[in-house]
Design a protein around this motif. Structure first.
Motif, PDB file in Angstrom:
ATOM      1  N   TYR A 128       3.433  -8.162  -7.805  1.00  0.00           N
ATOM      2  CA  TYR A 128       3.585  -7.062  -6.848  1.00  0.00           C
ATOM      3  C   TYR A 128       3.484  -5.738  -7.590  1.00  0.00           C
ATOM      4  N   THR A 129       2.895  -4.744  -6.941  1.00  0.00           N
ATOM      5  CA  THR A 129       2.763  -3.434  -7.581  1.00  0.00           C
ATOM      6  C   THR A 129       4.092  -2.701  -7.636  1.00  0.00           C
ATOM      7  N   ALA A 130       4.982  -2.985  -6.688  1.00  0.00           N
ATOM      8  CA  ALA A 130       6.284  -2.309  -6.632  1.00  0.00           C
ATOM      9  C   ALA A 130       7.405  -3.314  -6.899  1.00  0.00           C
ATOM     10  N   LYS A 131       8.367  -2.915  -7.686  1.00  0.00           N
ATOM     11  CA  LYS A 131       9.514  -3.772  -7.983  1.00  0.00           C
ATOM     12  C   LYS A 131      10.268  -4.128  -6.710  1.00  0.00           C
ATOM     13  N   MET A 171      18.504 -19.451 -10.843  1.00  0.00           N
ATOM     14  CA  MET A 171      18.547 -18.045 -11.170  1.00  0.00           C
ATOM     15  C   MET A 171      17.157 -17.456 -10.976  1.00  0.00           C
ATOM     16  N   PHE A 172      17.101 -16.293 -10.357  1.00  0.00           N
ATOM     17  CA  PHE A 172      15.851 -15.547 -10.242  1.00  0.00           C
ATOM     18  C   PHE A 172      15.746 -14.598 -11.433  1.00  0.00           C
ATOM     19  N   GLU A 173      14.574 -14.522 -12.014  1.00  0.00           N
ATOM     20  CA  GLU A 173      14.290 -13.560 -13.085  1.00  0.00           C
ATOM     21  C   GLU A 173      13.163 -12.653 -12.616  1.00  0.00           C
ATOM     22  N   ILE A 174      13.311 -11.360 -12.823  1.00  0.00           N
ATOM     23  CA  ILE A 174      12.247 -10.405 -12.510  1.00  0.00           C
ATOM     24  C   ILE A 174      11.595  -9.995 -13.821  1.00  0.00           C
ATOM     25  N   HIS A 175      10.260 -10.039 -13.827  1.00  0.00           N
ATOM     26  CA  HIS A 175       9.488  -9.686 -15.016  1.00  0.00           C
ATOM     27  C   HIS A 175       8.532  -8.553 -14.682  1.00  0.00           C
ATOM     28  N   LYS A 176       8.176  -7.798 -15.703  1.00  0.00           N
ATOM     29  CA  LYS A 176       7.190  -6.724 -15.559  1.00  0.00           C
ATOM     30  C   LYS A 176       6.015  -7.049 -16.455  1.00  0.00           C
ATOM     31  N   SER A 177       4.823  -6.953 -15.895  1.00  0.00           N
ATOM     32  CA  SER A 177       3.604  -7.151 -16.659  1.00  0.00           C
ATOM     33  C   SER A 177       2.752  -5.892 -16.530  1.00  0.00           C
TER      34      SER A 177
END
Length: 55
Positions: A29-32, A1-7
């Motif tokens: 990455y600066t852009a989602k 599973m891929f998880e996308i996180h925001k920091s």
């Protein structure tokens, strides 16, 4: 599973195995959309990626 996180710096993803173990992760990455694009690339090349044994 891929998880996308925001920091605070941007977006990054990690790939987890069925047992929940983190297998790999991306850079930030600066852009989602950039994070999503790299997930798509990994999905395309991973099934055919060769193994190079450097041991």
């Amino acid at each position: 599973m891929f998880e996308i996180h925001k920091s605070a710096q941007g977006y990054w993803w990690r790939l987890k195995g069925r047992n929940g173990e983190v297998l790999c992760h991306s850079e930030v990455y600066t852009a989602k959309q950039s994070a999503l694009d790299t997930i798509a690339t990994v999905r395309q090349i991973a099934p055919t990626a060769p193994i190079r044994d450097l041991s």
